[in-house]
Design a protein around this motif. Sequence first.
Motif, short mmCIF file in Angstrom:
data_model
loop_
_atom_site.label_atom_id
_atom_site.label_comp_id
_atom_site.label_asym_id
_atom_site.label_seq_id
_atom_site.Cartn_x
_atom_site.Cartn_y
_atom_site.Cartn_z
N GLN A 1 0.83 -1.21 0.00
CA GLN A 1 0.00 0.00 0.00
C GLN A 1 0.86 1.26 0.00
N ASP A 2 1.95 1.21 0.77
CA ASP A 2 2.87 2.34 0.83
C ASP A 2 3.51 2.59 -0.54
N VAL A 3 3.88 1.52 -1.22
CA VAL A 3 4.50 1.64 -2.54
C VAL A 3 3.57 2.36 -3.52
N TRP A 4 2.34 1.87 -3.61
CA TRP A 4 1.43 2.47 -4.59
C TRP A 4 1.00 3.87 -4.16
N GLY A 5 0.96 4.12 -2.86
CA GLY A 5 0.70 5.48 -2.40
C GLY A 5 1.79 6.43 -2.85
N LYS A 6 3.04 5.98 -2.77
CA LYS A 6 4.16 6.82 -3.22
C LYS A 6 4.13 7.02 -4.73
N ILE A 7 3.74 5.98 -5.47
CA ILE A 7 3.63 6.13 -6.92
C ILE A 7 2.59 7.20 -7.25
N ILE A 8 1.46 7.17 -6.56
CA ILE A 8 0.42 8.16 -6.79
C ILE A 8 0.92 9.56 -6.45
N ARG A 9 1.57 9.70 -5.30
CA ARG A 9 2.04 11.03 -4.87
C ARG A 9 3.14 11.59 -5.75
N SER A 10 3.90 10.70 -6.38
CA SER A 10 5.03 11.16 -7.19
C SER A 10 4.68 11.33 -8.67
N ARG A 11 3.41 11.18 -9.02
CA ARG A 11 3.07 11.17 -10.44
C ARG A 11 3.40 12.48 -11.15
N ASN A 12 3.27 13.61 -10.46
CA ASN A 12 3.53 14.89 -11.12
C ASN A 12 5.02 15.13 -11.37
N SER A 13 5.88 14.43 -10.62
CA SER A 13 7.32 14.59 -10.83
C SER A 13 7.91 13.44 -11.65
N TYR A 14 7.07 12.51 -12.07
CA TYR A 14 7.56 11.35 -12.82
C TYR A 14 8.07 11.78 -14.19
N ARG A 15 9.26 11.25 -14.53
CA ARG A 15 9.84 11.46 -15.86
C ARG A 15 10.28 10.11 -16.39
N PRO A 16 9.94 9.79 -17.63
CA PRO A 16 10.27 8.47 -18.18
C PRO A 16 11.73 8.36 -18.61
N THR A 17 12.65 8.62 -17.69
CA THR A 17 14.08 8.53 -18.01
C THR A 17 14.58 7.10 -17.93
N ALA A 18 13.80 6.21 -17.35
CA ALA A 18 14.13 4.78 -17.28
C ALA A 18 12.83 4.01 -17.43
N LYS A 19 12.92 2.70 -17.55
CA LYS A 19 11.71 1.89 -17.65
C LYS A 19 10.86 2.08 -16.40
N PHE A 20 9.56 2.00 -16.58
CA PHE A 20 8.66 2.16 -15.44
C PHE A 20 8.95 1.13 -14.37
N THR A 21 9.30 -0.11 -14.77
CA THR A 21 9.57 -1.14 -13.77
C THR A 21 10.78 -0.78 -12.91
N THR A 22 11.77 -0.10 -13.49
CA THR A 22 12.91 0.35 -12.69
C THR A 22 12.45 1.35 -11.64
N PHE A 23 11.63 2.30 -12.08
CA PHE A 23 11.06 3.30 -11.16
C PHE A 23 10.22 2.63 -10.08
N LEU A 24 9.36 1.70 -10.48
CA LEU A 24 8.45 1.03 -9.55
C LEU A 24 9.22 0.23 -8.50
N TYR A 25 10.21 -0.53 -8.93
CA TYR A 25 10.93 -1.36 -7.97
C TYR A 25 11.94 -0.56 -7.15
N ARG A 26 12.35 0.59 -7.64
CA ARG A 26 13.15 1.47 -6.77
C ARG A 26 12.29 1.95 -5.61
#
Length: 201
Positions: free
Chosen positions: A68-93
Amino acid sequence: MTSPLSAAKTLSYASPMTGDDDAMLMLRYARHDDVAAFETLYRRHKDSVYRYLLRHCNHTEAAEDVLQDVWGKIIRSRNSYRPTAKFTTFLYRVAHNSFIDWLRRNGRHSGAAELQEEMVESSDESPDVQTERQLARQRLAAGLQQLPDEQRDAFLLHEEAGLSLEQIASVTGVNRETAKSRLRYAVAKLKTALAEKGSAS
């Protein structure tokens, strides 16, 4: 790189990672508040992220809390997200860092991992085969808990998340050779543990 453990089908439940449209879905969610795009990402990756966390936390409720914490952080960080790497790299970081934060707050649960979702077997398999698969998973879970944290993390990121060595290095903040070494040692130790426990049973 293919783990020798894959031949034993001990991780045959792992879901394959999907294509390059993950980043586009995340951008649609970030820029256009496209909830359906986020729900697609969530459905696509939630099971593999959960298994990654469960193998680490060794406890179902703890893994669910961190998830739950992971997906909450994904939601909160959406406005700063930049596709500089694969999404899976971002997600698992995010998942990796969330687990580290949880570990600092709570420590590690003891005992065998609660892997109920793995207990569903194919009706085409004989009881002997089902029993052997169950025992192999139990031996693998026990072997994983004996690994140093860094080696277990590299193994899970490779096997559960399907990440490359470059992605593992990025997620864990080390260079490629260190990630490769950790994965190699993890596979070797797990093969030894599985062989020893298998011969003793």
